[in-house]
Write a protein that holds these residues in place. Structure first.
Motif, PDB file in Angstrom:
ATOM      1  N   GLU A 109       5.640   2.189   7.669  1.00  0.00           N
ATOM      2  CA  GLU A 109       5.122   2.979   6.474  1.00  0.00           C
ATOM      3  C   GLU A 109       6.261   2.166   4.617  1.00  0.00           C
ATOM      4  O   GLU A 109       5.532   2.060   3.629  1.00  0.00           O
TER       5      GLU A 109
ATOM      6  N   SER B   3       0.965   6.432   3.411  1.00  0.00           N
ATOM      7  CA  SER B   3       0.133   6.746   4.155  1.00  0.00           C
ATOM      8  C   SER B   3      -0.499   5.599   5.044  1.00  0.00           C
ATOM      9  O   SER B   3      -1.647   6.060   5.651  1.00  0.00           O
ATOM     10  N   GLN B   4      -1.744   4.870   3.856  1.00  0.00           N
ATOM     11  CA  GLN B   4      -2.028   3.947   4.268  1.00  0.00           C
ATOM     12  C   GLN B   4      -2.242   2.825   5.273  1.00  0.00           C
ATOM     13  O   GLN B   4      -2.114   2.463   6.189  1.00  0.00           O
ATOM     14  N   ARG B   5      -0.497   2.541   4.539  1.00  0.00           N
ATOM     15  CA  ARG B   5      -0.289   1.715   5.587  1.00  0.00           C
ATOM     16  C   ARG B   5       0.343   2.021   7.252  1.00  0.00           C
ATOM     17  O   ARG B   5      -0.211   1.756   8.090  1.00  0.00           O
ATOM     18  N   ALA B   6       0.183   3.152   7.608  1.00  0.00           N
ATOM     19  CA  ALA B   6       0.462   3.711   8.565  1.00  0.00           C
ATOM     20  C   ALA B   6      -0.768   4.019   9.079  1.00  0.00           C
ATOM     21  O   ALA B   6      -1.114   3.448  10.487  1.00  0.00           O
ATOM     22  N   ARG B   7      -1.856   4.135   8.332  1.00  0.00           N
ATOM     23  CA  ARG B   7      -3.349   4.174   9.065  1.00  0.00           C
ATOM     24  C   ARG B   7      -3.321   2.661   9.588  1.00  0.00           C
ATOM     25  O   ARG B   7      -4.103   2.863  10.539  1.00  0.00           O
ATOM     26  N   ASN B   8      -2.928   1.391   9.435  1.00  0.00           N
ATOM     27  CA  ASN B   8      -2.671   0.667   9.326  1.00  0.00           C
ATOM     28  C   ASN B   8      -2.241   0.137  10.275  1.00  0.00           C
ATOM     29  O   ASN B   8      -2.048  -1.106  10.834  1.00  0.00           O
ATOM     30  N   GLY B   9      -0.989   0.921  11.202  1.00  0.00           N
ATOM     31  CA  GLY B   9      -0.564   0.848  11.403  1.00  0.00           C
ATOM     32  C   GLY B   9       1.097  -0.326  11.714  1.00  0.00           C
ATOM     33  O   GLY B   9       1.061  -0.810  12.032  1.00  0.00           O
ATOM     34  N   LYS B  10       1.771  -0.393  10.104  1.00  0.00           N
ATOM     35  CA  LYS B  10       2.018  -0.892   9.645  1.00  0.00           C
ATOM     36  C   LYS B  10       3.457   0.074   9.512  1.00  0.00           C
ATOM     37  O   LYS B  10       2.687   1.323   9.170  1.00  0.00           O
TER      38      LYS B  10
ATOM     39  N   GLU C 232       0.913  -1.733   0.181  1.00  0.00           N
ATOM     40  CA  GLU C 232       0.151  -0.142   0.140  1.00  0.00           C
ATOM     41  C   GLU C 232       0.580   1.409  -0.236  1.00  0.00           C
ATOM     42  O   GLU C 232       1.838   1.350   0.565  1.00  0.00           O
TER      43      GLU C 232
END
Lengths: 1063, 150
Positions: free
Chosen positions: A477, A468-475, A465
């Motif tokens: 970056e 930003s999306q990764r960060a949102r999912n707690g992964k 991903e």
């Protein structure tokens, strides 16, 4: 390009250059990563590589290659001198130049027509732009005008080593130091231009003489011939000039030279300190294209910098640019080109020597054979044949080894691809590569690049991903893409895994529906795995939009078929939000593969070993009980699983044959249903199993031969007429006219008898049959069936004493089956006993207790050895039939009597299930022997909840045997009642899962929640522990899982949990 | 006629004469790589009907085209007289299964004529480049490219 260049030397140049470029790409990426702290040696390495390309291309007159590499060299020099930071912008420019360079080198004869102006401008821009920090394009333009103003430029530079200061208008790099040295000797440094033709041919003197003449007046330091001005062979001979520039240190003044060594002053340029000063190292590395541009600019007064000197190529420019863009866009195409273009190969001398030695041995062995044939000595012939056999095997291995290449050839390309993809999509991707030293056959290496790249690209493009999306999912970056190769069971496994979003099976379902790949009902019934596997179907692409970097219309179906062409299989596992892993299994080599030879009718078919899992021969009398039909699919029960079956003769539309039992005649097999041999068109249900009469057609030749194959996501059984042999075969391609049926065959080969035989492509075959996915209905039923199987499956030892009476023992209760010689049996005080492992054990017969026919009076009989508490006992029987792994229904009433638990139909026969403990206990009681209960158990009361009389009796027997007190209940409801009644005295519960009224899960939940008995151990016993059931059980509060009749483990578990309770 | 010109372009010096059912066929001998009596043909299930199977030709797998089926006749069992004529097509060897190979004859360039639309009222004239007239009979010169093109 000069035409007289030796093709062989040119090929060497190409090979070497490609090798250099391959290294450069990864090195550049490493330089970018390291930034300003870059390892100097790394930059030097890249510099040297580019430099050797430049040097060699100059030699061949490949001016464009030379120009471009020169431009790159300049930047690299600056980076090396820390005048230019290796920013990603600059590295990108260098990388794109590497692309252009490699495409030119792959086609050297066309390289001089390639338009490299764009690259050169970018290079210049990067070189100067970064220095002045002004916009690239502007800088490029500006630097051009500057250069036009200052007439300092340079022809291709000679080897420029560190410290050398290249100077102007001369094709040489001259260090200031050298100039000082020359001046110290009182000499001056000149460059002198000659037309070699005029100087030698016209004057009638040799080249050597000409050089000697020059040497007389000074020291000849260097020479340079500009091949670009030489022209081609077909040019008018008279007009040919060979421009030679020499670097001469001499005491002569220019005036003195005229007339002696030169004809005109214009030929001579004196090198001065000022000239070197004018072109300091930072600015100096100009190159001939600059000079050319300068020329053009002079000629056509300020042409825009985008134009090149090659005005003649202008009309072609547009198409060339287009081509170039395409090339750049499609990294994959490039990669493939590079990989397939390799027509020569480097192998270690050691291997070559080994080959030579073997060849020598082969020659000797041949001589020996020829000699032994002439004297007709059988022994000698045999010996030399053996020797030749050995040598050839070894030769084969060694030749194969020369074809082996490391996966790094492919893997290392992905550094660049992933780098570019990450850049283009604004993602952060860490690429981990493991096992790049794993070797595969050259052909495979060349052919996996394409599909592998597709997978890598997919992972980077769709899998991982955006940050930003990764960060949102707690992964983290930065996503991780891992390429891992390793050996496993004679195959190479390549894993491509990403920690991206995974593949959403619901999304696939929607897309498949939208595209009309499957009807809705069918999709609804599919399992998650089946849905995910749809991506391998033709006409499916989940990409929301086709980006420059994704798909290009190539689907995963192509990936899958590409691998299967190589004899490989792809498997996919994915988890939403966590990532996706593709597992590819590949054979080590393609040319020679191990395979299994089978036959249908009179044709032989080959199944590659890679796809082979196991062979099953179902004896005729078991065909009916083991093979069933669910919906339209035949299935076989194989170790508690149902495996779909396909008759190869049906797939190939050929007649199947079988041998008639009586006459031995070969007949067409017209069976419609595999499990029914009566040729009827109707499906015969499993009810037939109950027919107690023996099957009329039990015959060796009507057994069912099944080849179990692995087709990636699915395993299935192929029914063949005969399984012949395993053989090493050489794979040959099928011709043009057979391309349509390539889905069925992976090729053909020649067998020992000289006939051709077809190799089956079992992976595609399965796809064509749609075994895996379309038979969802059947699959559902199969799953249901499997569940049923789990509940009742048990391994039974089936034996006979008298011809018409069949018995069965639960195998898990038996420790051994031994042969007994009648004379070893001793009868003491009415008790039979026998020596068994240094101990005397009591021997029983079933008829001792049960009212059954007496044991056949055979010389040799068998005995079942089993443990009862601390006592080992044996039960005799006369004929061993089989170990049955089947689903039986136990009838607990019809044959109820002492020593017998019940009856069941096994192999169409009524079979009595023997109560081992019952027999022994009854006899012992008769003899007045009491089994002393071990003291430890007496204080514990165990509740056993089990609906089946058979299991309840058996389990109770072996627990009680250990001295525990056991009370029993028939189902969950009864169990709860008992528990309430004896709440305080019960210290452990053993329960079945599947029971009428209330199952084990529900009961456990109630015990924990309603009776609040949180600490009481509850051991669930099932016929077969499945992972999902186990999970469900633990959630409900079950303490442990055991297999029903696994006496030892059940007891161990009881002891373990009881001791925990005590504490 | 165009077809005739084509033949003249191809320059036929010799014709190999063979029989398919009752059609007397000719093939430019220069196209013939070998005539083979290896009729140990392995069936290829699900292949196009005109493919009889494959054979092993000195280590190469060669597809055998049943000329009878190609011309619309019934396929027959392999017999003693049958020969495989190996030709090269698209860089690979292809075998033509013929009923029998009769002769190789030198030809006179003037005796070629355009083929009729149908031969023996059954076989499409498209498969032939021309008709070669010989004393007593007519030889249909096959257009091997057209026949082997799927």
């Amino acid at each position: 390009m000069p035409e007289n260049i030796d093709k062989e030397i040119l090929q060497t140049f190409i090979d070497e250059s490609i090798e250099h470029l391959e290294g450069i790409e990864n090195d550049l990426l490493a330089i970018e990563e390291q930034g300003t702290s870059t390892d100097q040696e790394l930059i030097n390495k890249v510099f040297r590589a580019i430099h050797s390309i430049k040097g060699a291309s100059g030699f061949f007159g490949l001016t464009k290659i030379s120009d471009l590499s020169h431009g790159m060299e300049n930047i690299l020099n600056k980076i090396r001198n820390k005048e230019l930071p290796p920013t990603s912008q600059i590295i990108n420019v260098l990388l794109s130049s590497v692309d252009t360079l490699s495409s030119m080198i792959n086609k050297p004869e066309e390289s001089n027509n390639v338009d490299i102006s764009e690259d050169l401008i970018l290079l210049k821009g990067a070189e100067t732009g970064a220095a002045s920090e002004s916009a690239q394009a502007e800088a490029a333009a500006q630097s051009d005008t500057e250069k036009a103003a200052a007439p300092i430029s340079q022809e291709a530079a000679a080897p420029a080593t560190e410290g050398m200061e290249p100077c102007a208008d001369i094709p040489f790099s001259i260090a200031a130091d050298d100039l000082t040295k020359v001046e110290d000797e009182g000499k001056m440094l000149y460059t002198i231009k000659y037309d070699l033709i005029k100087e030698t041919v016209d004057k009638g003197i040799g080249l050597l003489d000409f050089i000697m003449n020059l040497q007389k007046v000074g020291t000849l330091i260097d020479t340079y011939i500009d091949f670009s001005l030489v022209g081609t062979l077909d040019a008018d001979l008279d007009s040919i000039t060979i421009s030679l520039t020499v670097l001469l240190a001499t005491v002569l003044e220019v005036d003195f030279m005229v007339g002696s060594i030169v004809t005109s002053e214009d030929q001579v340029i004196q090198i001065t300190k000022e000239m070197l000063g004018d072109a300091p190292a930072a600015e100096a590395p100009e190159k001939e294209e600059k000079k050319k541009e300068e020329k053009t600019e002079k000629e056509s007064s300020r042409m825009p910098p985008t134009s090149t000197s090659d005005a003649i190529h202008q009309p072609e420019k547009e198409t060339q640019e287009k081509e170039k863009k395409e090339q750049k866009g499609d990294i994959v195409a490039d990669l493939k080109k590079q990989l397939t273009a390799s027509t020569s190969l480097r192998i270690s001398v050691k291997l070559l020597d080994a080959l030579m030695t073997l060849t020598g041995e082969l020659v000797l062995a041949r001589n020996q054979l020829v000699q032994s044939l002439s004297v007709n000595d059988t022994l000698l012939i045999e010996n030399s044949t053996k020797a030749i056999n050995l040598i050839i095997s070894e030769l084969q291995e060694t030749v194969m080894a020369t074809r082996m290449q490391p996966l790094s050839i492919v893997f290392n390309k992905y550094k660049r691809i992933v780098h570019d993809l990450a850049k283009a999509s604004g993602k952060k991707i860490n690429l981990l590569i493991e096992g790049e030293s794993v070797e595969l056959d050259k052909t495979i290496i060349e052919n996996i690049a394409d599909p592998l790249t597709h997978l890598v690209r997919n992972a980077a493009d769709h899998g991982i991903e955006i940050p930003s999306q990764r960060a949102r999912n707690g992964k983290d970056e930065a996503g991780t893409l891992k390429l891992h190769a390793f050996h496993e069971a004679g195959q190479v496994i390549i894993r491509i895994s990403d920690d991206g979003g995974g593949i959403d099976h619901n999304h696939i379902k929607d897309t498949a529906l939208k595209k009309g790949l499957f009807p809705k009902e069918q999709l609804e019934k599919m399992t998650k795995e089946e849905l995910v596997n749809i991506i391998f179907m033709p006409g499916f692409s989940t990409a929301e939009k086709v980006t420059d970097l994704s798909g290009r219309g190539v689907g995963m179906d192509v990936v899958s078929s590409n691998f299967s062409k190589l004899g490989g299989v792809v498997d996919i596992s994915t988890s939403i939000g966590k990532g996706t892993t593709f597992t590819i299994k590949l054979p080590l080599t393609l040319a020679i593969i191990s395979s299994l030879l089978t036959s249908v009718a009179d044709s032989r078919y080959i199944i590659p070993q890679v796809n082979l899992l196991e062979l099953i021969r179902v004896p005729p009398d078991q065909v009916k009980s083991r093979i069933e039909k669910i919906e339209d699919v035949h299935v076989i029960r194989l170790r508690e699983r149902l495996l779909p079956l396909v008759r190869l003769s049906d797939v190939l539309d050929v007649k199947s044959i079988y041998r008639d039992p009586e006459t031995g005649e070969v007949l067409d097999d017209r069976r419609y249903n595999i499990h029914d041999r009566r040729g009827s068109k109707e499906d015969v249900s499993a009810d037939d199993n109950k027919r107690a009469t023996p099957d009329r057609r039990k015959n060796f030749d009507s057994a069912c031969n099944i080849v179990v194959v692995n087709a990636g996501d699915i395993q299935y059984g192929l029914i063949v007429d005969t399984i012949l042999d395993s053989e090493e075969i050489v794979v040959k391609p099928l011709g043009y006219h057979l391309s349509e049926c390539k889905g069925l065959y992976a090729g053909a080969t020649i067998l020992g008898d000289g006939r051709a035989a077809l190799i089956l492509d079992v992976v595609n075959l399965c796809r064509q049959l749609n075994l895996g996915i379309t038979n969802s209905m059947a699959k559902q039923k199969m799953i249901q069936k499997e569940k049923e199987l789990e509940r009742d499956a048990k391994l039974l030892l089936v034996v006979k004493n008298a011809p018409n009476e069949q018995f069965a023992f639960p195998l898990s209760l038996i420790s051994r089956v031994e042969k007994v010689n009648k004379k070893d049996i001793e009868i003491t005080a009415g008790k039979r006993d026998i020596k068994y492992r240094d101990e005397s054990i009591l021997l029983f017969k079933i008829e001792d207790v049960a009212n059954v026919a007496p044991i056949d009076d055979e010389k040799e009989t068998f005995m079942i050895v089993f443990n009862m508490g601390k006592r080992t006992s044996g039960i005799m029987f006369s004929h061993l039939i089989d170990i049955a792994d089947i689903d039986i229904e136990i009838d607990e009433s019809t044959f109820q009597q002492p020593g017998i638990l019940g009856s069941a139909i096994i192999y169409d026969k009524t079979t009595l299930l023997v109560d081992l403990y019952g027999i022994v206990n009854a006899k012992l009681e008769e003899w007045g022997i009491r089994t002393e209960a071990p003291a430890e158990g007496a204080q514990h009361l165990i509740l056993l909840v089990e609906d089946s009389n058979f299991f309840r009796k058996n389990i109770k027997a072996f627990i009680a045997e250990e001295g525990f007190n056991v009370i029993t209940a028939n189902d969950g409801v009864e169990g709860l009642e008992m528990l309430e009644k004896h709440k305080d005295s019960i210290s452990l519960i053993i329960t079945d899962i599947e029971m009428p009224r209330m199952d084990g899960f529900e009961m456990t939940r109630r015990i924990r929640e309603e009776l609040h008995m949180l600490s009481i151990p509850i051991i669930a016993v099932t016929a077969l522990a499945g992972e999902s059931a186990e999970k469900k059980g633990f959630e409900a509060g079950i303490t442990d899982y055991q297999i029903k009749l696994d006496r030892d483990r059940v007891l161990a578990s009881i002891r373990k949990y009881l001791s925990e309770v005590k504490k | 006629m165009d077809d005739v010109k084509e033949i003249q372009n191809e320059v036929i010096h010799e014709l190999m004469i063979f029989k398919v059912h009752d059609v007397l066929c000719g093939l430019n001998n220069i196209r013939v790589k070998e005539i083979n009596r290896n009729t140990r043909i392995t069936d290829v299930p699900h292949s196009p009907p005109y493919v009889r199977g494959v054979i092993n030709l000195r280590g190469d797998i060669v597809t055998i085209i049943d000329m009878r089926v190609t011309f619309g006749f019934e396929s027959i069992e392999i017999n003693e007289d049958m020969r495989v004529v190996v030709v090269e097509f698209m860089d690979e060897n292809v075998g033509l299964l013929t009923d029998r190979v009769l002769d190789i004859i030198p030809v006179d360039g003037n005796k070629f004529e355009a083929p009729p639309a149908k031969l023996l009222k059954k076989v499409s004239g498209d498969y032939f480049m021309s008709i070669y007239k010989r004393a007593g009979d007519l030889i249909a010169v096959i257009d091997i490219e057209k026949i082997l093109q799927k």
